[in-house]
Design a protein around this motif. Sequence first.
Motif, mmCIF file in Angstrom:
data_model
loop_
_atom_site.group_PDB
_atom_site.id
_atom_site.type_symbol
_atom_site.label_atom_id
_atom_site.label_comp_id
_atom_site.label_asym_id
_atom_site.label_seq_id
_atom_site.Cartn_x
_atom_site.Cartn_y
_atom_site.Cartn_z
ATOM 1 N N LEU A 108 -7.075 -20.823 -2.154
ATOM 2 C CA LEU A 108 -8.064 -21.697 -2.784
ATOM 3 C C LEU A 108 -7.642 -23.144 -2.556
ATOM 4 O O LEU A 108 -6.462 -23.486 -2.741
ATOM 5 C CB LEU A 108 -8.124 -21.413 -4.288
ATOM 6 N N GLU A 109 -8.583 -23.990 -2.161
ATOM 7 C CA GLU A 109 -8.289 -25.416 -2.104
ATOM 8 C C GLU A 109 -8.329 -25.931 -3.542
ATOM 9 O O GLU A 109 -9.388 -26.136 -4.120
ATOM 10 C CB GLU A 109 -9.306 -26.161 -1.242
ATOM 11 N N GLU A 110 -7.135 -26.086 -4.110
ATOM 12 C CA GLU A 110 -7.039 -26.445 -5.521
ATOM 13 C C GLU A 110 -7.374 -27.911 -5.759
ATOM 14 O O GLU A 110 -7.990 -28.263 -6.759
ATOM 15 C CB GLU A 110 -5.630 -26.132 -6.029
ATOM 16 N N GLN A 111 -6.933 -28.768 -4.857
ATOM 17 C CA GLN A 111 -7.246 -30.191 -4.978
ATOM 18 C C GLN A 111 -7.061 -30.874 -3.634
ATOM 19 O O GLN A 111 -6.522 -30.300 -2.707
ATOM 20 C CB GLN A 111 -6.379 -30.849 -6.045
ATOM 21 N N VAL A 112 -7.536 -32.125 -3.566
ATOM 22 C CA VAL A 112 -7.342 -32.961 -2.391
ATOM 23 C C VAL A 112 -6.579 -34.188 -2.863
ATOM 24 O O VAL A 112 -6.976 -34.835 -3.828
ATOM 25 C CB VAL A 112 -8.689 -33.355 -1.746
ATOM 26 N N VAL A 113 -5.458 -34.489 -2.200
ATOM 27 C CA VAL A 113 -4.630 -35.637 -2.580
ATOM 28 C C VAL A 113 -4.581 -36.637 -1.428
ATOM 29 O O VAL A 113 -4.832 -36.282 -0.279
ATOM 30 C CB VAL A 113 -3.197 -35.204 -2.990
ATOM 31 N N ASN A 114 -4.254 -37.839 -1.741
ATOM 32 C CA ASN A 114 -4.151 -38.916 -0.735
ATOM 33 C C ASN A 114 -5.414 -39.052 0.105
ATOM 34 O O ASN A 114 -5.356 -39.349 1.293
ATOM 35 C CB ASN A 114 -2.943 -38.714 0.176
ATOM 36 N N GLY A 115 -6.529 -38.751 -0.480
ATOM 37 C CA GLY A 115 -7.804 -38.927 0.203
ATOM 38 C C GLY A 115 -8.251 -37.801 1.105
ATOM 39 O O GLY A 115 -9.440 -37.550 1.226
#
Length: 160
Positions: A67-74
Amino acid sequence: MKRFLLSLATLFFLYSCEKNTYVEETAELPKVLEITADFTPNNNFSYLYTLPNNMVVYESDIMLVYLEEQVVNGNESVWTLLPQSFFSDLGTFQYSYNHTYYDINLMMYGNFNLQLLPTNLTLGQRFRIAILPAAYAEQNPEAMSDMNALMRDAQTFTNF
């Protein structure tokens, strides 16, 4: 008698010669595809995805879903191996999956009414489905837990 013994010796010699052919075993590369799923009351908070016809899955293959839990650094995705539980003020919910050799069923479970979750947790959820041949998984155990190691070797499928 001499002729018989000579024939017997020749026959024995020919049958005792053995030709060994060695075939180097190479691990087939993993296959990874990315999909987006919506979880709603209409689909009972599950999403059934049928694998493309050109993607062959064998009984010995290992199928993992992230699962793509979050996106960091854009633009850097943080991928979490399923099943994965989350805790909220509403209670506990989980993303999980099961599969056959031709489809994958992604599911959400919770100990509360999942309709109360915000839509950023139920709509447009991105998943990576990884199919690892058993020989590859044996030779590359780090790929089982490290998405970067897996993606380094993977054949990605985008046209499905």
